[in-house]
Write a protein that holds these residues in place. Structure first.
Motif, short mmCIF file in Angstrom:
data_model
loop_
_atom_site.label_atom_id
_atom_site.label_comp_id
_atom_site.label_asym_id
_atom_site.label_seq_id
_atom_site.Cartn_x
_atom_site.Cartn_y
_atom_site.Cartn_z
N SER A 144 0.82 -1.21 0.00
CA SER A 144 0.00 0.00 0.00
C SER A 144 0.85 1.26 0.00
O SER A 144 1.99 1.26 0.45
N LYS A 145 0.30 2.35 -0.49
CA LYS A 145 0.98 3.64 -0.45
C LYS A 145 0.69 4.36 0.87
O LYS A 145 1.24 5.41 1.14
N ASP A 146 -0.19 3.80 1.68
CA ASP A 146 -0.55 4.39 2.96
C ASP A 146 0.57 4.12 3.97
O ASP A 146 0.92 2.97 4.25
N ILE A 147 1.13 5.16 4.53
CA ILE A 147 2.25 5.07 5.46
C ILE A 147 1.87 4.26 6.70
O ILE A 147 2.62 3.40 7.14
N LEU A 148 0.71 4.52 7.25
CA LEU A 148 0.28 3.85 8.46
C LEU A 148 0.10 2.35 8.24
O LEU A 148 0.50 1.54 9.08
N LEU A 149 -0.46 1.96 7.10
CA LEU A 149 -0.59 0.53 6.79
C LEU A 149 0.78 -0.12 6.69
O LEU A 149 0.98 -1.24 7.17
#
Length: 189
Positions: A144-149
């Motif tokens: 994912s591009k989501d940092i938190l994920l």
């Protein structure tokens, strides 16, 4: 899902070496209905991931130029990317400049992705992203591009030693906070 149940679920996925070192915390505003509170991640009792905290130990970029001028960021450039620049310039650009142009293009693309990921993190709801993490595969969270994920996946016990060691090149292209948690996880091996 209540915060305490979510926290317990997230902590159950922590790798054993990080249990007790990595903690998920939340603060809320009891009497302010329009304030949702903030969630943050601490490592060894130090606040590591909280976008609104100015004392963060991780660098949060404010502009694209900051990313481009950061000497710590090392962007690998492939032969194919250099050849693409050569074709686009019809061979008029000297060979030594081709790599500089290809790196600059790749750095611009990287900077835009990084800024986009940071802005989505600052707008995201930790609880929503954490619930999404709990309901998706580890592979999806890592890609994912989501940092938190990415961060939640890196501290996950389902992530094996071999996969962690094979991720070093991919991690160079991630946000500094993701790189921090990658190094933290490497230190536990």
């Amino acid at each position: 899902m209540s915060w305490s149940k979510l926290k317990k679920n997230l902590e159950s996925y922590l790798c054993p070496a990080l249990y007790g070192r990595v903690e998920y915390s939340a603060s809320s505003y009891r009497y302010l209905s329009d304030k949702s509170g903030t969630c943050y991640i601490t490592v060894d009792r130090k606040n590591v991931m909280n976008m609104s905290d100015k004392t963060n130990i991780i660098k949060w970029y404010m502009t694209e130029q900051e990313i481009k001028n950061d000497s710590i960021i090392q962007i690998p450039v492939s032969v194919e990317e250099i050849e693409t620049v050569k074709k686009e310039s019809n061979g008029k650009v000297p060979d030594d400049r081709l790599q500089v142009i290809a790196r600059s293009r790749k750095l611009s693309e990287y900077a835009k992705e990084l800024m986009s990921a940071q802005s989505s993190l600052s707008k995201s709801n930790f609880v929503v992203v954490a619930n999404h993490f709990l309901s998706t595969s580890i592979e999806e969270s890592l890609e994912s591009k989501d940092i938190l994920l990415n961060v939640l996946a890196l501290v996950d016990r389902r992530l094996g030693k071999k996969r962690i060691l094979n991720m070093s090149e991919k991690m160079k292209l991630k946000h500094p906070i993701v790189q921090y948690f990658y190094e933290l996880r490497l230190s536990t091996l």
